[in-house]
Design a protein around this motif. Structure first.
Motif, PDB file in Angstrom:
ATOM      1  N   ALA A 114      -2.038   0.103 -12.976  1.00 29.80           N
ATOM      2  CA  ALA A 114      -2.947  -0.596 -12.075  1.00 29.80           C
ATOM      3  C   ALA A 114      -4.398  -0.446 -12.506  1.00 29.80           C
ATOM      4  CB  ALA A 114      -2.761  -0.066 -10.651  1.00 29.80           C
ATOM      5  N   GLU A 115      -4.753   0.731 -13.036  1.00 34.01           N
ATOM      6  CA  GLU A 115      -6.131   0.960 -13.471  1.00 34.01           C
ATOM      7  C   GLU A 115      -6.523   0.004 -14.596  1.00 34.01           C
ATOM      8  OE1 GLU A 115      -8.982   4.587 -15.183  1.00 34.01           O
ATOM      9  OE2 GLU A 115      -6.793   4.758 -15.261  1.00 34.01           O
ATOM     10  N   LEU A 116      -5.647  -0.197 -15.552  1.00 32.17           N
ATOM     11  CA  LEU A 116      -5.951  -1.112 -16.659  1.00 32.17           C
ATOM     12  C   LEU A 116      -6.016  -2.544 -16.167  1.00 32.17           C
ATOM     13  CD1 LEU A 116      -6.469  -1.730 -19.590  1.00 32.17           C
ATOM     14  CD2 LEU A 116      -4.014  -1.584 -20.048  1.00 32.17           C
ATOM     15  N   TYR A 117      -5.113  -2.923 -15.249  1.00 31.20           N
ATOM     16  CA  TYR A 117      -5.149  -4.294 -14.726  1.00 31.20           C
ATOM     17  C   TYR A 117      -6.465  -4.546 -13.987  1.00 31.20           C
ATOM     18  CZ  TYR A 117      -4.129  -8.551 -12.211  1.00 31.20           C
ATOM     19  OH  TYR A 117      -4.197  -9.823 -11.717  1.00 31.20           O
ATOM     20  N   GLU A 118      -6.906  -3.566 -13.191  1.00 31.08           N
ATOM     21  CA  GLU A 118      -8.166  -3.738 -12.464  1.00 31.08           C
ATOM     22  C   GLU A 118      -9.341  -3.876 -13.423  1.00 31.08           C
ATOM     23  OE1 GLU A 118      -8.428  -0.392  -9.919  1.00 31.08           O
ATOM     24  OE2 GLU A 118      -6.809  -1.033  -8.574  1.00 31.08           O
ATOM     25  N   ALA A 119      -9.316  -3.102 -14.501  1.00 27.92           N
ATOM     26  CA  ALA A 119     -10.396  -3.209 -15.491  1.00 27.92           C
ATOM     27  C   ALA A 119     -10.375  -4.573 -16.176  1.00 27.92           C
ATOM     28  CB  ALA A 119     -10.275  -2.093 -16.518  1.00 27.92           C
ATOM     29  N   LEU A 120      -9.173  -5.066 -16.479  1.00 27.44           N
ATOM     30  CA  LEU A 120      -9.065  -6.397 -17.093  1.00 27.44           C
ATOM     31  C   LEU A 120      -9.534  -7.479 -16.129  1.00 27.44           C
ATOM     32  CD1 LEU A 120      -5.687  -6.300 -19.051  1.00 27.44           C
ATOM     33  CD2 LEU A 120      -7.943  -6.814 -19.992  1.00 27.44           C
ATOM     34  N   GLU A 121      -9.123  -7.378 -14.868  1.00 27.82           N
ATOM     35  CA  GLU A 121      -9.534  -8.367 -13.876  1.00 27.82           C
ATOM     36  C   GLU A 121     -11.045  -8.365 -13.705  1.00 27.82           C
ATOM     37  OE1 GLU A 121      -9.482 -11.366 -11.165  1.00 27.82           O
ATOM     38  OE2 GLU A 121      -7.770 -10.643 -12.338  1.00 27.82           O
ATOM     39  N   ALA A 122     -11.644  -7.170 -13.668  1.00 28.94           N
ATOM     40  CA  ALA A 122     -13.097  -7.090 -13.551  1.00 28.94           C
ATOM     41  C   ALA A 122     -13.782  -7.687 -14.773  1.00 28.94           C
ATOM     42  CB  ALA A 122     -13.513  -5.624 -13.368  1.00 28.94           C
ATOM     43  N   SER A 123     -13.180  -7.495 -15.956  1.00 26.50           N
ATOM     44  CA  SER A 123     -13.754  -8.069 -17.184  1.00 26.50           C
ATOM     45  C   SER A 123     -13.716  -9.579 -17.151  1.00 26.50           C
ATOM     46  CB  SER A 123     -12.994  -7.538 -18.402  1.00 26.50           C
ATOM     47  OG  SER A 123     -13.086  -6.136 -18.494  1.00 26.50           O
ATOM     48  N   VAL A 124     -12.577 -10.142 -16.701  1.00 29.01           N
ATOM     49  CA  VAL A 124     -12.460 -11.602 -16.609  1.00 29.01           C
ATOM     50  C   VAL A 124     -13.505 -12.161 -15.649  1.00 29.01           C
ATOM     51  CG1 VAL A 124     -10.986 -13.503 -15.873  1.00 29.01           C
ATOM     52  CG2 VAL A 124     -10.037 -11.655 -17.256  1.00 29.01           C
ATOM     53  N   GLN A 125     -13.641 -11.525 -14.484  1.00 29.68           N
ATOM     54  CA  GLN A 125     -14.590 -12.015 -13.485  1.00 29.68           C
ATOM     55  C   GLN A 125     -16.024 -11.941 -14.020  1.00 29.68           C
ATOM     56  OE1 GLN A 125     -13.680 -13.506 -10.724  1.00 29.68           O
ATOM     57  NE2 GLN A 125     -11.531 -13.109 -11.218  1.00 29.68           N
ATOM     58  N   HIS A 126     -16.356 -10.838 -14.694  1.00 35.94           N
ATOM     59  CA  HIS A 126     -17.715 -10.675 -15.213  1.00 35.94           C
ATOM     60  C   HIS A 126     -18.002 -11.694 -16.319  1.00 35.94           C
ATOM     61  CE1 HIS A 126     -21.348  -8.147 -15.661  1.00 35.94           C
ATOM     62  NE2 HIS A 126     -21.334  -8.618 -16.895  1.00 35.94           N
ATOM     63  N   LEU A 127     -17.056 -11.843 -17.245  1.00 39.34           N
ATOM     64  CA  LEU A 127     -17.264 -12.795 -18.343  1.00 39.34           C
ATOM     65  C   LEU A 127     -17.290 -14.221 -17.826  1.00 39.34           C
ATOM     66  CD1 LEU A 127     -14.918 -11.069 -20.932  1.00 39.34           C
ATOM     67  CD2 LEU A 127     -17.387 -11.361 -21.190  1.00 39.34           C
ATOM     68  N   ASP A 128     -16.480 -14.523 -16.795  1.00 40.06           N
ATOM     69  CA  ASP A 128     -16.526 -15.849 -16.163  1.00 40.06           C
ATOM     70  C   ASP A 128     -17.921 -16.124 -15.617  1.00 40.06           C
ATOM     71  OD1 ASP A 128     -14.496 -17.729 -16.188  1.00 40.06           O
ATOM     72  OD2 ASP A 128     -13.211 -16.540 -14.873  1.00 40.06           O
ATOM     73  N   GLY A 129     -18.513 -15.110 -14.969  1.00 41.81           N
ATOM     74  CA  GLY A 129     -19.856 -15.281 -14.438  1.00 41.81           C
ATOM     75  C   GLY A 129     -20.884 -15.522 -15.526  1.00 41.81           C
ATOM     76  N   LEU A 130     -20.731 -14.824 -16.661  1.00 41.96           N
ATOM     77  CA  LEU A 130     -21.650 -15.057 -17.779  1.00 41.96           C
ATOM     78  C   LEU A 130     -21.508 -16.471 -18.329  1.00 41.96           C
ATOM     79  CD1 LEU A 130     -21.301 -11.674 -19.747  1.00 41.96           C
ATOM     80  CD2 LEU A 130     -23.186 -12.379 -18.273  1.00 41.96           C
ATOM     81  N   MET A 131     -20.265 -16.943 -18.450  1.00 38.71           N
ATOM     82  CA  MET A 131     -20.027 -18.279 -19.011  1.00 38.71           C
ATOM     83  C   MET A 131     -20.547 -19.383 -18.100  1.00 38.71           C
ATOM     84  SD  MET A 131     -18.796 -18.587 -22.033  1.00 38.71           S
ATOM     85  CE  MET A 131     -18.203 -20.269 -21.969  1.00 38.71           C
ATOM     86  N   SER A 132     -20.548 -19.137 -16.818  1.00 39.09           N
ATOM     87  CA  SER A 132     -21.002 -20.176 -15.878  1.00 39.09           C
ATOM     88  C   SER A 132     -22.504 -20.096 -15.634  1.00 39.09           C
ATOM     89  CB  SER A 132     -20.260 -20.042 -14.546  1.00 39.09           C
ATOM     90  OG  SER A 132     -20.505 -18.768 -13.955  1.00 39.09           O
ATOM     91  N   GLY A 133     -23.168 -19.093 -16.200  1.00 35.44           N
ATOM     92  CA  GLY A 133     -24.601 -18.941 -16.001  1.00 35.44           C
ATOM     93  C   GLY A 133     -25.391 -19.150 -17.271  1.00 35.44           C
ATOM     94  N   ARG A 134     -26.559 -18.544 -17.314  1.00 39.31           N
ATOM     95  CA  ARG A 134     -27.466 -18.782 -18.446  1.00 39.31           C
ATOM     96  C   ARG A 134     -27.113 -17.980 -19.682  1.00 39.31           C
ATOM     97  NH1 ARG A 134     -31.849 -15.023 -18.641  1.00 39.31           N
ATOM     98  NH2 ARG A 134     -31.735 -13.428 -17.025  1.00 39.31           N
ATOM     99  N   PHE A 135     -26.068 -17.125 -19.599  1.00 38.77           N
ATOM    100  CA  PHE A 135     -25.669 -16.334 -20.759  1.00 38.77           C
ATOM    101  C   PHE A 135     -24.456 -16.921 -21.479  1.00 38.77           C
ATOM    102  CE2 PHE A 135     -27.791 -13.210 -17.985  1.00 38.77           C
ATOM    103  CZ  PHE A 135     -28.784 -12.787 -18.850  1.00 38.77           C
TER     104      PHE A 135
END
Length: 578
Positions: free
Chosen positions: A118-139
């Motif tokens: 579960a710890e690795l899945y949560e880290a992966l999910e957080a990574s996807v959400q963070h990178l999604d935010g970067l892709m949809s913004g100015r970065f």
């Protein structure tokens, strides 16, 4: 319990035999010692955990930079705990790719080894959400964000238990995405979930034998065949988006995986013309861009046709050989079809090369070509006749003639309407095949290869000026070239400058200034070497000895070893004449 920085420091400190108290005081000492894969992983995690929030990361060539860029390439013993730690370290610095990319590779290694929690899945999910935010913004354009997001999504999708259809691997951003999801939802979930997961797992990698073997098993089912067929058909019917791309990076990987899986489907399931259409579409470009729309998809389509080898597939490859416009793909098809096709591919490649060169010339700024044509016309009208009258032979704008022991060269160069005249002499005897100086072909010698030359760079291409240039050829340039054939006059030119034509002022019609630019150039040796060598060739031993002695005294053998070697060569030649 989650892995902590303190635990990693204690483990590293025990290995180093001293406490590790600060962030990177150990890095330089660690870099120079042999260590186990586990300790390498511990070192990498500690570096990741304190890495700066900078796109380029640590200072180039620092111990930290060397560790973080070299250790991820090794086979480290990643598990769920260490991979989650690395992903959290990347998130702490805004998912900078120099940390995020190796962290995702570590997570993939851990998952391939069966380490999932579960710890690795949560880290992966957080990574996807963070990178999604970067892709949809100015970065979105920041280095590595798009690739890291693609990998993170693929890993998250493969994390889900079997039987759960995850279509988040299909990325929004192109025409294919929604249609692909709709086609997948129309099929039984339990039947297509394994093949969707398998296609997503390929990513950007080359298909391994294991992956191909499993793909072949997945397409044996009716649902698997239908999904691959319909996804390929939808891809072939996808149009180019307004921003110029055909598929998003993630979707291009999925389409490529489906095309690879089509190798084990018959022509009835995936017709050869469908794969051919994908190959043409992927290899095409959208001017003014020169990059193919989906090169990896096009390559996979060609490889699938080659592997299936049905008559319809061979016929489609033959058609592609004549219609596709990428030279590397033409060669690939020719190699696959055999020796006769290879010869046709070579001919087609030559044709494409000429077509592309012509297209480049057609798009080039026409002004330089027009100006060069005008300079050529003025030279033909005012100078060429003079050069021919003196017995020079023309090659482009370079004129050469052989007189006794030398080759005389006059070259006319232009940039726009500004011109320079480069003239001088080559002495073939100074370039023996067994000598130190580079051998020169008298018939093809270039102006910059001359032994003695002068550059006049203040001329301008206009009628009156070129009449003056023709007169200067007759009155100064040709007489100077002739004087170089006399060793006494050549010695004066090389040692004192006496005999060099006086610079002639030329008025620049653009600036109104009168220029008098003239430079003497000699091959990089002291004058004594040339004069001693020419005296040796002429049989004048006394002069040769004197000039070589003079050169020997002027040359520092440590600073100019080549000149020293040339002097020694001519001394040996001189001694052989006794």
């Amino acid at each position: 319990m989650a892995l902590t920085r303190e635990a990693l420091r204690r483990e590293l400190g025990e290995a180093l035999g001293r406490p590790v108290s600060s962030d990177t005081d150990w890095a330089e000492a660690f870099a120079g010692r042999a260590s186990t894969p586990r300790l390498q992983l511990v070192a990498l995690l500690l570096i990741m955990d304190v890495s700066p929030q900078l796109v380029n990361g640590w200072r180039h060539r620092s111990a930290e930079d060397d560790l973080i860029r070299s250790l991820p390439r090794k086979k480290l013993p990643w598990d769920a705990e260490t991979a989650a730690f690395a992903l959290r370290a990347a998130l702490a610095i805004d998912a900078m790719s120099y940390v995020c990319a190796p962290a995702l590779r570590g997570a993939e290694t851990a998952m391939d080894a069966g380490h999932r929690d579960a710890e690795l899945y949560e880290a992966l999910e957080a990574s996807v959400q963070h990178l999604d935010g970067l892709m949809s913004g100015r970065f979105a354009s920041r280095y590595g964000v798009d690739k890291d997001l693609k990998v993170a999504r693929r890993l998250r999708a493969s994390f889900l238990p079997s039987g759960v259809l995850d279509l988040t691997v299909v990325d929004d951003g192109d025409e294919w995405a929604e249609r692909a999801r709709r086609l997948a939802r129309a099929l039984p979930v339990d039947d297509i979930e394994p093949i969707v997961r398998h296609l997503a797992a390929l990513g950007h990698k080359a298909p391994s034998q294991t992956w191909q073997r499993q793909a072949r098993q997945h397409v044996q089912s009716d649902a698997g065949r239908r999904l691959v067929r319909e996804w390929i058909r939808a891809a072939a019917e996808t149009g180019v988006a307004a921003d110029g791309h055909l598929f998003t990076p993630s979707n291009e990987d999925l389409v490529r995986a489906a095309v690879v899986a089509a190798r084990w489907l018959s022509s009835d399931d995936v017709p050869a013309p469908l794969l051919g259409a994908l190959a043409r579409q992927g290899a095409a470009t959208r001017p003014p861009q020169t990059e193919s729309l989906a090169l990896r998809v096009a390559t996979a389509a060609i490889d699938s046709l080659v592997q299936r080898e049905a008559p319809a597939d061979i016929a489609e490859l033959e058609a592609l050989l004549e219609s596709i416009a990428r030279r590397d793909l033409v060669k690939r098809i020719g190699t696959a079809l055999g020796s006769e096709a290879t010869a046709r591919a070579a001919t087609r490649d030559d044709d494409l090369k000429r077509e592309k060169a012509a297209a480049v010339r057609a798009k080039a700024n026409p002004i330089p070509r027009v100006l060069r044509g005008e300079v050529d016309r003025l030279l033909r009208d005012h100078v060429d006749g003079t050069m021919r009258g003196f017995g020079f032979r023309k090659s482009g704008r370079t004129w050469r003639r052989t007189v006794e022991d030398r080759v005389e060269v006059v070259d006319f160069f232009s940039s726009g309407l500004h011109m320079s005249v480069h003239y001088g002499v080559l002495f073939p005897a100074l370039h023996p095949e067994d000598g130190v100086a580079a051998h020169r072909d008298p018939q093809r010698v270039k102006p910059y290869q001359l032994d003695v030359s002068i550059v006049e760079s203040a001329w301008f291409a206009e009628e009156d000026t070129l009449e003056r240039l023709a007169a200067r050829v007759r009155s100064a340039i040709v007489p100077f070239l002739g004087a170089c054939g006399d060793r006494a006059r050549l010695a004066a030119v090389l040692t004192t400058g006496e005999g060099i034509p006086a610079a002639e002022g030329v008025r620049d019609p653009v600036t109104g200034h009168t220029e008098t630019t003239l430079h003497l150039r000699t091959r990089p040796f002291t004058p004594g070497i040339a004069l001693g060598a020419l005296s040796c060739v002429a049989g004048d031993r006394l002069s040769a000895q004197a000039w070589l002695d003079d050169a020997d005294a002027a040359v520092d053998p440590l600073s100019h070893p080549r000149s020293k070697a040339e002097i020694d060569y001519w001394r040996r030649r001189l001694a052989a004449t006794e």
